[in-house]
Design an enzyme around this catalytic site. Sequence first.
Site, PDB file in Angstrom:
ATOM      1  N   ASP A 112      29.570  34.889  -8.525  1.00  0.00           N
ATOM      2  CA  ASP A 112      29.282  33.458  -8.601  1.00  0.00           C
ATOM      3  C   ASP A 112      30.462  32.751  -9.249  1.00  0.00           C
ATOM      4  OD1 ASP A 112      26.732  33.496  -7.439  1.00  0.00           O
ATOM      5  OD2 ASP A 112      25.724  33.803  -9.355  1.00  0.00           O
ATOM      6  N   ASP A 126      24.833  31.080  -1.691  1.00  0.00           N
ATOM      7  CA  ASP A 126      23.695  30.363  -2.280  1.00  0.00           C
ATOM      8  C   ASP A 126      23.536  28.977  -1.661  1.00  0.00           C
ATOM      9  OD1 ASP A 126      23.343  32.546  -3.988  1.00  0.00           O
ATOM     10  OD2 ASP A 126      24.468  31.611  -5.625  1.00  0.00           O
TER      11      ASP A 126
END
Length: 145
Positions: A112, A126
């Site tokens: 991330d 995402d």
Amino acid sequence: LIMIIGIAFLVVILDQVVKYIVQHSMELGQTIPLIPHVFHLTYILNPGAAFGILANQSWIFLLVALALFVAFFVYRKRMEMTPLYFQAAVGMLLGGTLGNAIDRLRLHAVVDFFDFRIWPIFNVADIAICCGIALILLFYWRRAE
């Protein structure tokens, strides 16, 4: 069907290329302010889902990914009768799911990096998953009217 697979493929490629760049140009935990106190690039490995829930339970997420792909295979003919935005949504959902599944298989965590400071850090996959789910919900909401 080709559109769904094409979008899924593009999402996976974009997701994995951006994650590769982040992993090879930043140190784990490093943050780069692009708009100070608002938007940073912050490289982390997330062993869970959104908000870090179910940390170190990659097998659950991999089972969900497998279930999504099985559902796609089972319902693929019906999807040809849906609007293009629904097919695009399914492609985004499958591509994002596969992008994060690749990380879970490879790293037992998800790379991330988008960091808005007031929200959990997230990635390209995402975004695709959230947009796909939003469009799928829109489709079913419009059908219910």
